[in-house]
Design a protein around this motif. Sequence first.
Motif, PDB file in Angstrom:
ATOM      1  N   SER A   1      18.932   2.978   3.099  1.00 38.79           N
ATOM      2  CA  SER A   1      17.812   3.715   2.494  1.00 38.79           C
ATOM      3  C   SER A   1      17.429   4.975   3.253  1.00 38.79           C
ATOM      4  CB  SER A   1      16.572   2.823   2.421  1.00 38.79           C
ATOM      5  OG  SER A   1      16.683   1.916   1.359  1.00 38.79           O
ATOM      6  N   LYS A   2      17.152   4.818   4.535  1.00 34.31           N
ATOM      7  CA  LYS A   2      16.605   5.947   5.311  1.00 34.31           C
ATOM      8  C   LYS A   2      17.726   6.810   5.874  1.00 34.31           C
ATOM      9  CE  LYS A   2      13.004   3.341   4.713  1.00 34.31           C
ATOM     10  NZ  LYS A   2      11.763   3.543   4.039  1.00 34.31           N
ATOM     11  N   THR A   3      18.775   6.173   6.400  1.00 39.43           N
ATOM     12  CA  THR A   3      19.838   6.924   7.070  1.00 39.43           C
ATOM     13  C   THR A   3      20.580   7.848   6.110  1.00 39.43           C
ATOM     14  OG1 THR A   3      20.134   4.895   8.324  1.00 39.43           O
ATOM     15  CG2 THR A   3      21.746   6.625   8.694  1.00 39.43           C
TER      16      THR A   3
ATOM     17  N   ALA B   1      16.754  -3.588   2.860  1.00 37.58           N
ATOM     18  CA  ALA B   1      16.370  -4.267   4.105  1.00 37.58           C
ATOM     19  C   ALA B   1      15.167  -5.170   3.846  1.00 37.58           C
ATOM     20  CB  ALA B   1      16.036  -3.243   5.176  1.00 37.58           C
ATOM     21  N   LYS B   2      14.347  -4.780   2.871  1.00 40.77           N
ATOM     22  CA  LYS B   2      13.155  -5.578   2.571  1.00 40.77           C
ATOM     23  C   LYS B   2      13.553  -6.981   2.137  1.00 40.77           C
ATOM     24  CE  LYS B   2       9.176  -3.673   0.726  1.00 40.77           C
ATOM     25  NZ  LYS B   2       8.525  -2.908  -0.357  1.00 40.77           N
ATOM     26  N   GLN B   3      14.554  -7.101   1.278  1.00 37.29           N
ATOM     27  CA  GLN B   3      14.978  -8.441   0.868  1.00 37.29           C
ATOM     28  C   GLN B   3      15.629  -9.188   2.035  1.00 37.29           C
ATOM     29  OE1 GLN B   3      18.178  -9.103  -1.903  1.00 37.29           O
ATOM     30  NE2 GLN B   3      17.294 -11.038  -2.584  1.00 37.29           N
TER      31      GLN B   3
ATOM     32  N   ALA C   1       0.829  -1.216   0.000  1.00 38.41           N
ATOM     33  CA  ALA C   1       0.000   0.000   0.000  1.00 38.41           C
ATOM     34  C   ALA C   1       0.852   1.249   0.000  1.00 38.41           C
ATOM     35  CB  ALA C   1      -0.923  -0.003   1.224  1.00 38.41           C
ATOM     36  N   THR C   2       1.963   1.209   0.717  1.00 36.67           N
ATOM     37  CA  THR C   2       2.821   2.396   0.806  1.00 36.67           C
ATOM     38  C   THR C   2       3.430   2.726  -0.544  1.00 36.67           C
ATOM     39  OG1 THR C   2       4.478   0.850   1.614  1.00 36.67           O
ATOM     40  CG2 THR C   2       3.420   2.266   3.241  1.00 36.67           C
ATOM     41  N   LEU C   3       3.927   1.678  -1.221  1.00 33.43           N
ATOM     42  CA  LEU C   3       4.527   1.913  -2.544  1.00 33.43           C
ATOM     43  C   LEU C   3       3.465   2.368  -3.529  1.00 33.43           C
ATOM     44  CD1 LEU C   3       7.018  -1.105  -2.905  1.00 33.43           C
ATOM     45  CD2 LEU C   3       7.572   1.276  -2.421  1.00 33.43           C
TER      46      LEU C   3
ATOM     47  N   ALA D   1       4.897   9.677   1.419  1.00 33.35           N
ATOM     48  CA  ALA D   1       6.190   9.097   1.054  1.00 33.35           C
ATOM     49  C   ALA D   1       6.890   8.404   2.213  1.00 33.35           C
ATOM     50  CB  ALA D   1       7.087  10.178   0.484  1.00 33.35           C
ATOM     51  N   GLY D   2       7.402   7.219   1.941  1.00 30.61           N
ATOM     52  CA  GLY D   2       8.170   6.491   2.934  1.00 30.61           C
ATOM     53  C   GLY D   2       9.646   6.588   2.626  1.00 30.61           C
ATOM     54  N   GLU D   3      10.053   7.748   2.156  1.00 32.73           N
ATOM     55  CA  GLU D   3      11.474   7.924   1.844  1.00 32.73           C
ATOM     56  C   GLU D   3      11.887   9.363   2.100  1.00 32.73           C
ATOM     57  OE1 GLU D   3      12.246   7.136  -2.282  1.00 32.73           O
ATOM     58  OE2 GLU D   3      10.427   8.123  -2.947  1.00 32.73           O
TER      59      GLU D   3
ATOM     60  N   SER E   1       9.557   3.211  15.080  1.00 34.17           N
ATOM     61  CA  SER E   1       8.598   2.435  14.299  1.00 34.17           C
ATOM     62  C   SER E   1       7.996   3.174  13.112  1.00 34.17           C
ATOM     63  CB  SER E   1       7.458   1.999  15.238  1.00 34.17           C
ATOM     64  OG  SER E   1       6.235   1.879  14.535  1.00 34.17           O
ATOM     65  N   ASN E   2       7.929   2.476  12.010  1.00 39.80           N
ATOM     66  CA  ASN E   2       7.092   2.836  10.887  1.00 39.80           C
ATOM     67  C   ASN E   2       5.837   1.985  11.055  1.00 39.80           C
ATOM     68  OD1 ASN E   2       5.879   3.286   8.438  1.00 39.80           O
ATOM     69  ND2 ASN E   2       7.465   2.315   7.189  1.00 39.80           N
ATOM     70  N   PRO E   3       4.663   2.519  11.278  1.00 35.88           N
ATOM     71  CA  PRO E   3       4.220   3.869  10.974  1.00 35.88           C
ATOM     72  C   PRO E   3       4.087   4.828  12.163  1.00 35.88           C
ATOM     73  CG  PRO E   3       2.306   2.523  11.340  1.00 35.88           C
ATOM     74  CD  PRO E   3       3.512   1.649  11.609  1.00 35.88           C
TER      75      PRO E   3
ATOM     76  N   TYR F   1       1.941  -2.100  12.428  1.00 40.75           N
ATOM     77  CA  TYR F   1       3.163  -2.692  11.885  1.00 40.75           C
ATOM     78  C   TYR F   1       3.443  -2.160  10.481  1.00 40.75           C
ATOM     79  CZ  TYR F   1      -0.785  -5.314  10.083  1.00 40.75           C
ATOM     80  OH  TYR F   1      -1.999  -5.633   9.528  1.00 40.75           O
ATOM     81  N   TRP F   2       4.688  -2.279  10.069  1.00 42.68           N
ATOM     82  CA  TRP F   2       5.019  -1.908   8.693  1.00 42.68           C
ATOM     83  C   TRP F   2       4.310  -2.865   7.734  1.00 42.68           C
ATOM     84  CZ3 TRP F   2       9.403  -3.927   5.378  1.00 42.68           C
ATOM     85  CH2 TRP F   2       9.460  -3.237   4.158  1.00 42.68           C
ATOM     86  N   VAL F   3       3.721  -2.303   6.672  1.00 41.96           N
ATOM     87  CA  VAL F   3       2.872  -3.062   5.737  1.00 41.96           C
ATOM     88  C   VAL F   3       3.411  -4.417   5.307  1.00 41.96           C
ATOM     89  CG1 VAL F   3       1.432  -1.440   4.499  1.00 41.96           C
ATOM     90  CG2 VAL F   3       3.841  -1.526   3.942  1.00 41.96           C
TER      91      VAL F   3
ATOM     92  N   LEU G   1      -4.367   7.401  10.093  1.00 39.75           N
ATOM     93  CA  LEU G   1      -3.706   7.532   8.796  1.00 39.75           C
ATOM     94  C   LEU G   1      -2.259   7.923   9.059  1.00 39.75           C
ATOM     95  CD1 LEU G   1      -6.863   8.317   8.138  1.00 39.75           C
ATOM     96  CD2 LEU G   1      -5.890   9.033   5.967  1.00 39.75           C
ATOM     97  N   ARG G   2      -1.353   7.470   8.192  1.00 37.13           N
ATOM     98  CA  ARG G   2       0.056   7.842   8.353  1.00 37.13           C
ATOM     99  C   ARG G   2       0.363   9.079   7.527  1.00 37.13           C
ATOM    100  NH1 ARG G   2       5.044   4.371   6.059  1.00 37.13           N
ATOM    101  NH2 ARG G   2       4.632   5.703   4.275  1.00 37.13           N
ATOM    102  N   ILE G   3       0.973  10.061   8.197  1.00 34.32           N
ATOM    103  CA  ILE G   3       1.345  11.302   7.514  1.00 34.32           C
ATOM    104  C   ILE G   3       2.862  11.430   7.576  1.00 34.32           C
ATOM    105  CG2 ILE G   3       1.107  13.815   7.570  1.00 34.32           C
ATOM    106  CD1 ILE G   3      -1.677  13.490   8.551  1.00 34.32           C
TER     107      ILE G   3
HETATM  108  N1  GLU Z   1       9.104   1.879   3.956  1.00 39.56           N
HETATM  109  C1  GLU Z   1       8.502   2.893   3.162  1.00 39.56           C
HETATM  110  C2  GLU Z   1       7.061   3.082   3.571  1.00 39.56           C
HETATM  111  O1  GLU Z   1       6.617   2.455   4.484  1.00 39.56           O
HETATM  112  C3  GLU Z   1       8.721   2.710   1.697  1.00 39.56           C
HETATM  113  C4  GLU Z   1       7.745   1.905   0.935  1.00 39.56           C
HETATM  114  C5  GLU Z   1       7.848   0.460   1.261  1.00 39.56           C
HETATM  115  O2  GLU Z   1       8.892  -0.145   0.957  1.00 39.56           O
HETATM  116  O3  GLU Z   1       6.901  -0.029   1.831  1.00 39.56           O
HETATM  117  O4  GLU Z   1       6.382   3.884   2.999  1.00 39.56           O
END
Ligand code: GLU
Length: 400
Positions: A238-240, A101-103, A16-18, A39-41, A175-177, A125-127, A374-376
């Motif tokens: 990515s984030k740092t 990190a996702k992989q 959903a985030t992408l 944006a998550g970046e 934590s994200n989100p 939790y992160w999606v 909602l995440r802002i």
């Molecule tokens: N981690 C970011 C976000 O949560 C980037 C998109 C993703 O990889 O989910 O928006």
Amino acid sequence: MKRKMADRVQQLKPSATLAINAKAKSLRAQGVDVINLSAGEPDFDTPEHIKAAAIEAIKEGFTRYTPVAGIPELREAICAQIKRDYGLTYAPEETVVSCGAKQALFNLAQALFDPGDEVLVLAPYWVSYPPIVELAGAKPVIVPSSLEKDFEPALEALAEAITAKTKGIILNSPSNPTGQIYSSEFLAGVAELCQKNDLWVISDDIYDKLRFDGRGPENILSVAPALRDQTIMVNGVSKTYAMTGWRIGWAVGPKEVISAVARIQGQSTSNATSIAQKAALAALTGPQDCVSEMCVAFKRRAELLYEKLSQIPGLKLPKPRGTFYAFVDFSAYYGRRTPAGQEIKDSLSMGDYLLEEARVATVPGVAFGEDRALRISFANADEEIIKGVTRIGEALAKLT
Ligand code: GLU
Ligand code: PMP
């Protein structure tokens, strides 16, 4: 029918985030005045000295396969960073470099979890955690938390969620989100449960340097070093270092787990991009001022966003303490109607309304397991944040 796709993709949703970030970017490209708070970046550009290292790598012809687990210099630099940040000593063989990190998380789930296993995931939790666990055939077990407790679950709830099938837990702090940081006491309590129940711990530390209290990184191993044999730390550039597109992340932990991850990667994607590894090496070994400068900017924007959102009646949020996200409870407006007569029922309809009416993109909390919010994102210029929140306030005022 024989020619049907595998069961594992039948329920698989796109990230959903992408998806929302891509939609907001494409609307902007079409000339629509959308403010992208999804944006998550980081909105910053990758620092020049990091780009220069990649250009140099291309010029030198560093364009071939590398060892699957990463170039030795980068694996050493990862160990040095962990020593600096956490005071922990790891050998390069205990690290594996992945395509983000996702992989690293995906590979770890494949390496650690079997069908029938349960994995604790703390909400919000992160999606991607639940699908990553499900793609390994295992079952994510969601442990709830509340805004009132700054989204830190109760240890009793965690203990209750543990069954004979529980095999591991995924932690993410900051934590994200939610933008919140787990307390040391909470981490110590989680550690005790993990030790007692012999669980794998995946510590997703991707936002560990983006905290606003001036303190250094802290994760479960900082408070419970005895968990070393059952914990795998995940991190990346990515984030740092504002390097989301370069796709470099890593996992650090017990040698047998890391070696299994490398075997999975060797049979799937092989090494992460050679030139991106050189860029990541420059990021880890070069000047670190860029990290603190970005963190200072995010802290200022967090305060700005918090102050502006707090002025809108009905919205509730804990003050972000790290990352670049605020997680905002909009549920006071659920049940109201839009000027077109549509009912706002949930975070999805609220997200759609804000995009259509206010032209502000956010991420509906249902994607993170919390439908009231909602995440802002505040990875955005101050003016955009101010404009975005003003528009959100105006759109909410039109609901009846
Ligand atoms: N981690 C970011 C976000 O949560 C980037 C998109 C993703 O990889 O989910 O928006
Ligand atoms: N974990 C969390 C919590 C994240 O927000 C992200 C961002 N997409 C990742 C992992 C993955 O990051 P990447 O693959 O870009 O290294």
